[in-house]
Enzyme design. Structure first.
Site, PDB file in Angstrom:
ATOM      1  N   CYS A 125       0.793  -1.310  -0.013  1.00 48.28           N
ATOM      2  CA  CYS A 125       0.077   0.021  -0.119  1.00 48.28           C
ATOM      3  C   CYS A 125       1.053   1.207   0.101  1.00 48.28           C
ATOM      4  O   CYS A 125       0.473   2.318  -0.640  1.00 48.28           O
ATOM      5  CB  CYS A 125      -0.907   0.017   1.160  1.00 48.28           C
ATOM      6  SG  CYS A 125      -2.235  -1.147   1.113  1.00 48.28           S
ATOM      7  N   HIS A 174      -9.214   3.482  -1.939  1.00 47.94           N
ATOM      8  CA  HIS A 174      -7.888   3.169  -1.643  1.00 47.94           C
ATOM      9  C   HIS A 174      -7.307   2.143  -2.918  1.00 47.94           C
ATOM     10  O   HIS A 174      -7.111   1.011  -2.780  1.00 47.94           O
ATOM     11  CB  HIS A 174      -7.990   2.256  -0.532  1.00 47.94           C
ATOM     12  CG  HIS A 174      -6.556   1.800   0.240  1.00 47.94           C
ATOM     13  ND1 HIS A 174      -5.267   2.320  -0.304  1.00 47.94           N
ATOM     14  CD2 HIS A 174      -6.235   0.943   1.150  1.00 47.94           C
ATOM     15  CE1 HIS A 174      -4.196   1.620   0.319  1.00 47.94           C
ATOM     16  NE2 HIS A 174      -4.723   0.927   1.234  1.00 47.94           N
TER      17      HIS A 174
END
Length: 375
Positions: free
Chosen positions: A92, A329
């Site tokens: 991420c 996201h």
């Protein structure tokens, strides 16, 4: 200004432009757009802002398709056969790690014009299987036999250990959506967005997502857990990147910019998945005591709040125009989205001088950065 900006030297990396695509929900408006096709228009929009050639393109990406999407996107953007590309995977945190890799190249004198960020397209990710035919969901974050929780259950565990109530998580998520909707309606995202076909705006923010409405959602990951589909991020498509140059070139261009003051990358036990930003923020040199803006990836409300509380950052000040719970996201791009948001808030809109961008990442990793406006 004739000399370097305050607190900078001639080789300080400075962001002089920052753009992103709208963020779509997987299977939604951007479902047919591959990862390189998401990144290409962003790169094309930034290429002319460097004041010189593009020395390299660095893009974070997590789920494929492989084949160095950064290079493919650079070619698709028309940057030329001589412009290389490198794809970065720090899960991420990949988009922010790509920006820091470009910054290291600038400090080393390897180049004076980089495009760096990330892109992710879960909608077009290839289906993978193991050799025995079982479906591959994700790579392990820890060696075989070590604790290796999935992100949702790990977020529930982190929130419980931090003593965070479901009520506080829902209030945090509702605020993220309200802020993002207000930013959309006020046009605060307009200058940073690059359209992708007919897709012009972020797809996920929801109006009237009150804490009372969010309280009706059921636990999504563990029985009796505190995280739901509404106070967690989505699975999203999108791309974001910045144009990065040394301070001496920014002065030549005569434009304001966002200078990288310091950065830290740290790890924690993979079993504490989601808390990696805590040691990274603690290690951040010259961290402003009261930054004008903080952008922190809201993967899960409880995970984000646990990190912010541990780092001594007021959650009310984070993601002032909404964060990943509302906007989405897109894993490999999310770290770059943070810097795009900081640049437009602080530099373009002139709403402050200092900022922090940070996030936790799969495997017990964290990346934190500190920035300052230079003019």
């Amino acid at each position: 200004m004739t000399g370097p900006g305050r607190g900078t030297t001639a080789d300080t990396p400075v962001v002089v432009a920052a753009r992103r695509t709208p963020i779509g929900t997987a299977g939604g408006a951007l479902r047919a757009v591959t990862v390189d096709a998401l990144a290409a228009p962003v790169l094309a929009a930034l290429a002319g802002t460097l004041g010189g050639p593009v020395d390299d393109v660095l893009l974070g990406n997590v789920f494929g398709p492989g084949g160095n999407p950064a290079r493919v996107a650079a070619l698709a953007a028309g940057l030329g056969d001589d412009v290389p590309g490198m794809t970065v995977d720090r899960q991420c945190a990949s988009g922010l790690a790509a920006i820091l890799t470009a910054a290291a190249g600038i400090r080393a004198g390897d180049g004076a014009g980089y495009l760096a960020g990330g892109a992710e397209s879960p909608s077009t990710t290839p289906t993978r299987t193991w050799a025995d035919g079982t479906v591959y969901t994700r790579a392990p974050f820890a060696p075989t036999g070590d604790p290796d929780p999935d992100m949702g259950p790990a977020a529930d565990d982190v929130a419980v250990r931090a003593g965070l109530s479901r009520r506080r998580l829902d209030a945090f998520a509702a605020r993220s959506h309200a802020r993002a909707v207000d930013a959309q309606r006020s046009g605060r995202f307009d200058d940073e967005l690059v359209p992708v076909g007919a897709v012009l705006t972020d797809e996920r923010p929801r109006d009237r997502f009150t804490p009372e409405r969010l309280a009706r959602f059921r636990p999504a990951f563990t029985p009796g857990g505190v995280h739901t589909a509404a106070n967690s991020c989505g699975v999203n498509d999108g791309a974001a990147a910045v144009a990065l140059v040394p301070e001496w070139r920014r002065r030549e261009l005569g434009v304001p910019g966002l200078a990288l003051v310091s950065a830290a990358t740290r790890g924690c036990p993979p079993a504490d998945l989601g808390l990696g930003a805590v040691p990274a923020l603690a290690a951040l040199r010259d961290r402003p005591r009261s930054p004008d803006a903080v952008e922190f990836t809201e993967a899960f409300a409880g995970q984000a709040l646990a990190c912010l509380d541990a780092a001594g950052i007021d959650g009310h000040r984070v993601s002032p125009d909404g964060g990943a719970i509302a906007l989405g996201h897109p894993w490999g791009a999310s770290g770059a989205v943070l810097v795009v948001r900081l640049f437009h808030r602080l530099v373009v809109q002139g709403r402050g001088e200092t900022g922090i961008a940070a996030l936790s990442s799969g495997g017990g990793l964290g990346v934190a950065t500190s920035w300052r406006v230079v003019r």
